[in-house]
Design a protein around this motif. Structure first.
Motif, PDB file in Angstrom:
ATOM      1  N   LEU A  46       0.785  -1.010  -0.002  1.00 43.14           N
ATOM      2  CA  LEU A  46       0.242   0.052  -0.025  1.00 43.14           C
ATOM      3  C   LEU A  46       0.605   1.220  -0.145  1.00 43.14           C
ATOM      4  N   LEU A  47       0.097   2.478  -0.461  1.00 41.33           N
ATOM      5  CA  LEU A  47       1.214   3.139  -0.121  1.00 41.33           C
ATOM      6  C   LEU A  47       1.393   3.957   0.802  1.00 41.33           C
ATOM      7  N   PRO A  48       2.363   4.455   1.281  1.00 40.49           N
ATOM      8  CA  PRO A  48       2.591   4.924   2.767  1.00 40.49           C
ATOM      9  C   PRO A  48       1.780   5.720   3.501  1.00 40.49           C
ATOM     10  N   GLY A  49       0.825   5.282   4.565  1.00 42.54           N
ATOM     11  CA  GLY A  49      -0.157   6.355   4.770  1.00 42.54           C
ATOM     12  C   GLY A  49      -1.560   5.416   5.230  1.00 42.54           C
ATOM     13  N   LEU A  50      -1.710   4.822   4.248  1.00 46.31           N
ATOM     14  CA  LEU A  50      -2.692   4.237   3.700  1.00 46.31           C
ATOM     15  C   LEU A  50      -2.835   2.631   4.479  1.00 46.31           C
ATOM     16  N   THR A  51      -4.308   1.689   5.087  1.00 51.01           N
ATOM     17  CA  THR A  51      -4.566   0.888   5.788  1.00 51.01           C
ATOM     18  C   THR A  51      -5.532   0.675   5.204  1.00 51.01           C
TER      19      THR A  51
END
Length: 782
Positions: A280-285
């Protein structure tokens, strides 16, 4: 025999009279005649002579009090046929087809009786089946007065439960059956196929291996060595393999909150989501409920593989790509091209920009060429006058006669871009003078309208009005302040104005058929006299819009989709009006947040509309056409009945070919002065809908109401839902025909398979219905 003949038997209660009657009946039977309630009928015992045949009855044992519903399977059935249990006539409560009907066995003393059918008032067909009447409770033994032995009472097998009660389609499953009076040597059967590895554990338990079946609900039967059968209707449900419905996800903007939901169908809920590959793009969960959320700190692209697992362990995976872009700190791209200082026609392709604020009275900006880019450059267009329909921006062919001649030009007008500024309608503007008016020919590629702030206020005005607007429009990131309160043309009826969608903010009508569709996203709608978006272009994407309804004129829907293949997701619809209306096939409603109510003082009705507000409605735009392949998943709906009636999920005016999935939704109804219903059915006949893990919180959980349609309502809601009803579990508001005419040939049927604690059912004044809640059954009507 040309007609029935009647005969009067001896009516004296004495033994001589009874003997005479028996002699008469035996003599008539030897002549091929049967006597039913004093009427003679020609007896047809041969199958070849009968146009009506019965191949099975289920069950074949019932109560003497006349409450047992018997399923007849065979051929040649009609709603008018008379079914007899001995000398008592049964009542058809549900006619499904010429091959299937449900009949209530009439009250009868304990006995085994012949089952027969009288057809066309002439022929009596003895079907070769016996129905056994039994007392519900064991009879009290008479006192013993002699050494004569008392016969052993008849013991009947019952089947009351099965665990598990669901499995993946076409997959065998080991089950445990529960009931009473099971005997050694019994077999287990489903849809005519016998189970393997049958083990009679005790008189109350049987273990068996059921074979794989196609997706659907099936009756399970225990067949005793004497061929008597105990059955449990719709006891086993086979569900299709779990699949991921979501095909693509929206991009992210650096520094802004991101949220989207992944959706699945099939299998056995609940589902569990996880990351199976990629990053995932950093900052997404990605959480276990399928919600992808967070905030991206840096621009970039990536891909990942999402995995969903159902409660039975079945797995599905899908790859997704996502891109994060940086939001521009300057809302105005660097102005380039030709500068404009006044309203005018643009007759050549190229880039144009405003050098100052402009006021357009007799003519706005008429785009008469392909590939025109009009950059408002942060400036304002004020438009409109009292005597002329003069839109701020028009894009149309010269055949289009709805606008002044100088507003449209010849040739094509494909792919315009209009962006970065304000459009304000003057208080003196003529009614129905739309801000952007598109009247092109079918098939022209759409353009892009973005980053505008628009204010409209005159009668019938819309932000975007499209007649034959073509496909592929991108309407994004606009703010529309809609202060319109009336949408009627002079002399026009209120219904005519609403059905023409004259009060929606974006009116995308009569677009081309198949294609890439439109994109309507990221817009903010502040107010609307009717609704926000109506789109009839296939494969359109409508997402991330925030819609606040005012519905001063007509309580209508925030979003209405009228053609196939639309995806509506992650929108917020709130305020005075209705939520989302889907009148098509192959659509997806996913992750939307709806909070609506209706008020009684709108201009059209002068009171509450008959059906009040709906969170989500599923209907056919063209009546009696199929509605298939749709998914309604992970939506949160709240509807208030403070002033008018409220429905969370409503089905109406649908044909018999209805197929879709309702999964993971939460429907909450707020009680008020008027009734509220979690789910409502009207005019929907035997749909193939998978209900999976939905929650219904309401005063009344379910409603059936056919509004006078002969289609009625014939629905099954499978197990696994969550029900919380403070008043009624089911309300039958059925009038069965216009004017309240009693029509017993069109009965309603609602089967809620969950065993709920609330069995409170209300029958309508003209109801003809059968309602099941788990093992509890109620019949409405006589």
């Amino acid at each position: 025999m040309t007609s029935p003949r009647t005969i009067s038997l001896c009516k004296n209660a004495g033994s001589n009279c009874r003997h005479a009657n028996n002699v008469i009946k035996r003599t008539l039977a030897s002549l091929g005649v049967v006597l039913v309630l004093g009427t003679l009928f020609l007896l047809s015992s041969s199958r070849a002579e009968a146009s009506v045949t019965v191949t099975s009855l289920s069950p074949t044992v019932g109560n003497v009090n006349g409450t047992t519903v018997v399923k007849f399977t065979g051929s040649g059935f009609t709603p008018q046929m008379n079914v007899w249990f001995g000398a008592q006539q049964g009542r058809i409560v549900r006619f499904v087809s010429p091959n299937e009907a449900y009949v209530i066995a009439p009250a009868h003393p304990q006995a085994a009786v012949q089952v027969g059918i009288i057809e066309n008032q002439f022929n009596y067909f003895r079907m070769g089946y016996v129905f056994q009447y039994v007392n519900q409770a064991p009879a009290t033994k008479p006192p013993v007065t002699s050494p004569v032995a008392t016969p052993s009472p008849v013991v009947h097998t019952t089947l009351t439960g099965i665990s598990p009660n669901s499995a993946s389609a076409n997959t065998g499953v080991n089950v445990l059956l529960t009931g009473s009076n099971f005997v050694a040597g019994s077999r287990v059967r489903i849809a005519g196929s016998y189970a393997g590895n049958v083990q009679v554990v005790s008189s109350t338990q049987i273990r068996a291996a059921l074979p794989g079946m196609a997706a659907g609900s099936y009756t399970v039967e225990v067949v005793n060595p004497d061929n008597s059968v105990a059955s449990l209707n719709n006891a086993m449900r086979y569900v299709s393999a779990v699949t991921i419905v979501t095909t693509a996800i929206p991009g992210a903007t650096v520094g802004k909150v991101y949220s989207t939901a992944l959706s699945a169908t099939g299998g056995t809920a609940p589902y569990s989501w996880s990351l199976a590959g990629g990053a995932l793009l950093p900052g997404l969960t990605l959480n276990g409920q399928g919600s992808l959320a967070g905030s991206v700190a840096k621009a970039g692209s990536g891909s990942f593989v999402a995995r969903v697992r159902d409660s039975k362990g079945a797995i599905a995976q899908r790859s997704f790509a996502i891109t994060a872009t940086t939001a521009s700190t300057d809302p105005s791209p660097a102005a380039s091209g030709k500068g404009l200082t006044s309203c005018q026609a643009i007759n050549s392709s190229g880039e144009y920009y405003l050098e100052n604020d402009v006021t357009c009275t007799s003519q706005g900006f008429a785009i008469n060429a392909n590939n025109v880019s009009l950059n408002l450059n942060g400036h304002t267009i004020t438009y409109g006058n009292s005597s002329t329909i003069a839109p701020a921006i028009s894009i149309c062919d010269n055949w289009y006669n709805q606008l002044p001649q100088n507003a449209c030009g010849s040739g094509q007008h494909a792919a315009p871009q209009i962006f970065n500024g304000k459009i304000v309608q003057s208080k003196q503007a003529h009614p129905f003078t739309h801000a952007i008016w598109v009247g092109q020919a079918n098939g022209i590629t759409g353009g892009s309208i973005h980053d505008l702030t628009v204010t409209i206020q005159q009668t019938g005005t819309q932000f975007f009005h499209g007649d034959f607007p073509g496909i592929g429009w991108k309407i994004q990131n606009n703010t529309i302040n809609d202060n319109v309160t009336n949408i009627q043309q002079p002399g026009q009826s209120p219904l005519g104005a609403r059905s023409q969608f004259q009060g929606v903010v974006i009116h995308m009508d009569d677009g081309a058929g198949a294609g890439s569709g439109d994109t309507i996203s990221g817009n903010t709608f502040n107010g609307s006299p009717q609704g926000a978006i109506m789109d009839s272009n296939q494969n359109t994407q409508i997402y991330d819009n925030v819609i606040t309804l005012s519905s001063y004129y007509s309580n209508d829907y925030g979003i209405t989709v009228l053609t196939d293949g639309l995806n509506v997701y992650n929108n917020v619809v709130k305020g005075r009006g209705r939520g989302i209306d889907a009148e098509s096939s192959q659509f997806t409603l996913q992750g939307n947040n709806i909070d609506v109510h209706e008020e009684a003082n709108n201009s059209e009705y002068g009171g509450c509309e008959l059906d009040g507000t709906d969170g989500i409605r599923i209907k056919n735009y063209v009546y009696e056409t199929p509605s298939t392949g749709w998914h309604v998943t992970n939506n949160t709906v709240r509807a208030e009945a403070t002033y008018c009636m409220a429905h969370g999920l409503r089905f109406t005016d649908l044909a018999s070919q209805v197929q879709g999935t309702i999964s993971g939704n939460n429907f909450t109804l707020v009680a008020g002065k008027q009734p509220d219903y979690g789910i409502s059915f009207s005019g929907i006949d035997n749909p193939q809908i998978d209900f999976i893990n939905n929650t219904f919180n309401a005063s009344n959980c379910a409603q059936i109401d056919d509004d006078g349609s002969t289609d009625g309502a014939d629905v099954t809601i499978q197990t696994g839902q969550h029900w919380s009803c403070s008043q009624k579990m089911v309300v039958d508001a059925d009038m069965s025909a216009a004017g309240g005419v009693y029509t017993p040939n069109y009965p309603e049927f609602l089967n809620i398979e969950d065993n709920t604690s609330n069995h409170n059912i209300s029958c309508g004044a003209y109801s003809v219905a059968t309602m099941k809640i788990g093992s509890y059954t109620t019949h409405c009507g006589n």
